[in-house]
Motif scaffolding. Structure first.
Motif, PDB file in Angstrom:
ATOM      1  N   PHE A  62       0.850  -1.193   0.000  1.00 51.10           N
ATOM      2  CA  PHE A  62       0.000   0.000   0.000  1.00 51.10           C
ATOM      3  C   PHE A  62       0.882   1.238   0.000  1.00 51.10           C
ATOM      4  CE2 PHE A  62      -2.423  -3.343   2.267  1.00 51.10           C
ATOM      5  CZ  PHE A  62      -3.429  -3.504   1.324  1.00 51.10           C
ATOM      6  N   CYS A  63       0.657   2.127  -0.968  1.00 53.64           N
ATOM      7  CA  CYS A  63       1.539   3.268  -1.164  1.00 53.64           C
ATOM      8  C   CYS A  63       1.333   4.379  -0.143  1.00 53.64           C
ATOM      9  CB  CYS A  63       1.351   3.844  -2.571  1.00 53.64           C
ATOM     10  SG  CYS A  63       1.726   2.670  -3.889  1.00 53.64           S
ATOM     11  N   HIS A  64       0.185   4.388   0.513  1.00 50.57           N
ATOM     12  CA  HIS A  64      -0.114   5.416   1.506  1.00 50.57           C
ATOM     13  C   HIS A  64      -1.288   4.909   2.328  1.00 50.57           C
ATOM     14  CE1 HIS A  64      -3.549   7.050  -1.071  1.00 50.57           C
ATOM     15  NE2 HIS A  64      -2.872   6.291  -1.905  1.00 50.57           N
ATOM     16  N   GLN A  65      -1.753   5.712   3.269  1.00 46.77           N
ATOM     17  CA  GLN A  65      -2.833   5.288   4.149  1.00 46.77           C
ATOM     18  C   GLN A  65      -4.052   6.178   3.983  1.00 46.77           C
ATOM     19  OE1 GLN A  65      -2.911   2.819   6.756  1.00 46.77           O
ATOM     20  NE2 GLN A  65      -0.914   2.813   7.766  1.00 46.77           N
ATOM     21  N   LEU A  66      -5.208   5.631   4.281  1.00 47.74           N
ATOM     22  CA  LEU A  66      -6.432   6.389   4.506  1.00 47.74           C
ATOM     23  C   LEU A  66      -6.967   5.956   5.862  1.00 47.74           C
ATOM     24  CD1 LEU A  66      -8.385   6.239   1.100  1.00 47.74           C
ATOM     25  CD2 LEU A  66      -7.117   8.185   2.033  1.00 47.74           C
ATOM     26  N   ASP A  67      -7.515   6.904   6.606  1.00 46.41           N
ATOM     27  CA  ASP A  67      -8.117   6.556   7.885  1.00 46.41           C
ATOM     28  C   ASP A  67      -9.211   5.505   7.692  1.00 46.41           C
ATOM     29  OD1 ASP A  67      -6.542   8.401   9.172  1.00 46.41           O
ATOM     30  OD2 ASP A  67      -8.070   9.964   9.204  1.00 46.41           O
ATOM     31  N   PHE A  68      -9.429   4.727   8.728  1.00 47.57           N
ATOM     32  CA  PHE A  68     -10.473   3.709   8.733  1.00 47.57           C
ATOM     33  C   PHE A  68     -11.806   4.256   8.235  1.00 47.57           C
ATOM     34  CE2 PHE A  68     -13.993   2.189  11.519  1.00 47.57           C
ATOM     35  CZ  PHE A  68     -14.143   0.901  11.006  1.00 47.57           C
ATOM     36  N   SER A  69     -12.175   5.468   8.670  1.00 40.12           N
ATOM     37  CA  SER A  69     -13.488   6.025   8.355  1.00 40.12           C
ATOM     38  C   SER A  69     -13.548   6.746   7.020  1.00 40.12           C
ATOM     39  CB  SER A  69     -13.915   6.999   9.465  1.00 40.12           C
ATOM     40  OG  SER A  69     -13.977   6.345  10.711  1.00 40.12           O
ATOM     41  N   THR A  70     -12.399   6.951   6.380  1.00 38.44           N
ATOM     42  CA  THR A  70     -12.343   7.711   5.123  1.00 38.44           C
ATOM     43  C   THR A  70     -12.441   6.763   3.937  1.00 38.44           C
ATOM     44  OG1 THR A  70     -10.908   9.344   6.187  1.00 38.44           O
ATOM     45  CG2 THR A  70     -10.970   9.356   3.784  1.00 38.44           C
ATOM     46  N   SER A  71     -13.230   7.155   2.946  1.00 39.44           N
ATOM     47  CA  SER A  71     -13.342   6.379   1.713  1.00 39.44           C
ATOM     48  C   SER A  71     -12.504   7.016   0.620  1.00 39.44           C
ATOM     49  CB  SER A  71     -14.803   6.305   1.269  1.00 39.44           C
ATOM     50  OG  SER A  71     -15.323   7.610   1.037  1.00 39.44           O
ATOM     51  N   GLY A  72     -12.384   6.308  -0.518  1.00 43.59           N
ATOM     52  CA  GLY A  72     -11.795   6.931  -1.690  1.00 43.59           C
ATOM     53  C   GLY A  72     -10.529   6.315  -2.227  1.00 43.59           C
ATOM     54  N   ALA A  73      -9.824   7.096  -3.049  1.00 41.13           N
ATOM     55  CA  ALA A  73      -8.706   6.614  -3.861  1.00 41.13           C
ATOM     56  C   ALA A  73      -7.503   6.235  -3.012  1.00 41.13           C
ATOM     57  CB  ALA A  73      -8.315   7.683  -4.884  1.00 41.13           C
ATOM     58  N   LEU A  74      -7.035   5.001  -3.195  1.00 39.34           N
ATOM     59  CA  LEU A  74      -5.851   4.510  -2.500  1.00 39.34           C
ATOM     60  C   LEU A  74      -5.033   3.685  -3.479  1.00 39.34           C
ATOM     61  CD1 LEU A  74      -5.559   3.366   1.110  1.00 39.34           C
ATOM     62  CD2 LEU A  74      -4.481   1.984  -0.650  1.00 39.34           C
ATOM     63  N   LEU A 293      12.367  -3.262   0.577  1.00 40.48           N
ATOM     64  CA  LEU A 293      12.308  -4.717   0.510  1.00 40.48           C
ATOM     65  C   LEU A 293      10.880  -5.222   0.614  1.00 40.48           C
ATOM     66  CD1 LEU A 293      15.366  -5.717   2.717  1.00 40.48           C
ATOM     67  CD2 LEU A 293      15.118  -6.073   0.258  1.00 40.48           C
ATOM     68  N   GLU A 294      10.063  -4.544   1.421  1.00 36.79           N
ATOM     69  CA  GLU A 294       8.713  -5.083   1.629  1.00 36.79           C
ATOM     70  C   GLU A 294       7.625  -4.049   1.444  1.00 36.79           C
ATOM     71  OE1 GLU A 294       6.190  -7.198   5.222  1.00 36.79           O
ATOM     72  OE2 GLU A 294       8.275  -7.697   4.928  1.00 36.79           O
ATOM     73  N   TRP A 295       7.731  -2.910   2.147  1.00 38.37           N
ATOM     74  CA  TRP A 295       6.723  -1.858   2.117  1.00 38.37           C
ATOM     75  C   TRP A 295       5.343  -2.349   2.508  1.00 38.37           C
ATOM     76  CZ3 TRP A 295       5.658   2.108  -2.359  1.00 38.37           C
ATOM     77  CH2 TRP A 295       5.071   3.217  -1.802  1.00 38.37           C
ATOM     78  N   THR A 296       5.173  -2.583   3.779  1.00 40.32           N
ATOM     79  CA  THR A 296       3.858  -2.869   4.342  1.00 40.32           C
ATOM     80  C   THR A 296       3.560  -1.829   5.407  1.00 40.32           C
ATOM     81  OG1 THR A 296       4.800  -4.339   6.018  1.00 40.32           O
ATOM     82  CG2 THR A 296       4.086  -5.351   3.961  1.00 40.32           C
ATOM     83  N   MET A 297       2.288  -1.717   5.767  1.00 38.65           N
ATOM     84  CA  MET A 297       1.854  -0.695   6.704  1.00 38.65           C
ATOM     85  C   MET A 297       1.252  -1.340   7.953  1.00 38.65           C
ATOM     86  SD  MET A 297       2.524   2.286   5.551  1.00 38.65           S
ATOM     87  CE  MET A 297       2.491   3.440   4.181  1.00 38.65           C
ATOM     88  N   GLU A 298       1.376  -0.654   9.076  1.00 40.43           N
ATOM     89  CA  GLU A 298       0.667  -1.063  10.291  1.00 40.43           C
ATOM     90  C   GLU A 298      -0.819  -0.742  10.136  1.00 40.43           C
ATOM     91  OE1 GLU A 298       1.835  -2.743  12.998  1.00 40.43           O
ATOM     92  OE2 GLU A 298       3.544  -2.988  11.684  1.00 40.43           O
TER      93      GLU A 298
END
Length: 301
Positions: A62-74, A293-298
């Motif tokens: 995932f290249c960036h994050q969106l908040d749990f409550s936010t919808s849209g382009a990711l 090497l991986e690029w994962t998000m919490e």
């Protein structure tokens, strides 16, 4: 846009190296807990099992994050090279993002720049929340800029509300929500930064949506515009009555605007010798290499 399920993932851009999805509201990007029955990671695995990468923890980068409550382009990178090129764009602040929101009250200025510095709150009971400089317990506030343009005035469930376009020029945690709240125009349905008294529990979702995204990587320009979810045909509680700026013209302006120039020093992990002021610490370099090497998000907090 209906509530999220494992089967109803919406794709708004696809190439060999990238996907852009239209994330549902109240859906986490990923999660380590079994209680999360629907996450974006699970939706992607269900829809594209052949694209999941076993070398990553969650299967997708995932290249960036969106908040749990936010919808849209990711944006989702489908290989390490694509992830690296997207990361470079984000690090150099060359990514263009624009959001739609319904906010409480009628915003009087049709255009404004919001410049409150944002820091972490140390107030008891406000863990994992942000605050603006000058408020009690606001630690390490950093400069933050958001452009706001009013689209429409109207009513939501009988209360005065404005539909606005928000363009973050910096990337602080919860920036748009904090900036709107600081203006006394919190996002409708924002349980964290909205109005008290249980008022924000009534809307079925938080009214913040990532409308537009452009990531100008060296190999391709990843660009996607998602449908506007804040229209009366999709939500009968929203009743606009005064048009201030037409959304389609603002989208055209975003699409034709030149990409921002890089605003930081050499690319991360660059073999070129940087000037002393630009030297990254060993910890930063190690973090960068691990990311490549991986690029994962919490999970979202």
């Amino acid at each position: 846009m209906e509530p999220g399920s494992v089967e109803n993932l919406s794709i708004v851009y696809r190439s060999r190296d990238f996907l852009v999805v239209n994330k549902h509201w109240d859906v986490r990007i990923d999660s380590k807990t079994w209680r999360e029955t629907v996450t974006l990671q699970k939706q992607l695995r269900h829809r594209f099992p052949e694209l999941a990468d076993p070398d990553t923890y969650y299967g997708f980068r995932f290249c960036h994050q969106l908040d749990f409550s936010t919808s849209g382009a990711l944006c989702v990178a489908l290989n390490k090279a694509a992830a690296g090129s997207a990361y470079k764009c984000f690090k150099e602040r060359r990514v263009t993002k624009a959001y739609l929101a319904l906010v409480r009250g009628h915003v009087q200025e049709s255009r404004m720049t919001i410049s409150y510095a944002i820091g972490k709150s140390s107030v008891e009971g406000r863990a994992h929340t942000m605050c603006i400089e000058g408020t009690p317990g606001c630690e390490n506030p950093k400069p933050s800029l958001t452009e706001l343009i009013v689209l429409e005035h109207g009513l939501y469930a009988g209360d005065p509300v404005s539909k606005v376009l928000l363009q973050p020029l910096t990337g602080r945690t919860h920036q748009l929500r904090v900036h709107c709240s600081a203006l006394s125009h919190p996002v409708v349905g924002d349980l964290t930064y909205g109005q008290g008294g249980g008022r924000e529990e009534q809307p079925f979702r938080m009214m913040l949506h990532a409308l537009y995204l452009r990531v100008p990587t060296g190999a391709e320009c990843v660009e996607a515009c998602t449908p506007d979810p804040f229209v009366p045909t999709l939500d009968a509680c929203w009743s606009p009555h005064t048009l201030v700026h037409p959304l389609n013209k603002l989208i055209q302006a975003l699409q034709t605007a030149p990409d921002p120039e890089p605003t930081v020093g050499p690319p991360p992990c660059s073999p070129a010798a940087p000037r002393p002021a630009d030297l990254e610490t060993e910890a930063q370099r190690t973090s960068c290499l691990q990311w490549l090497l991986e690029w994962t998000m919490e999970p979202d907090s």
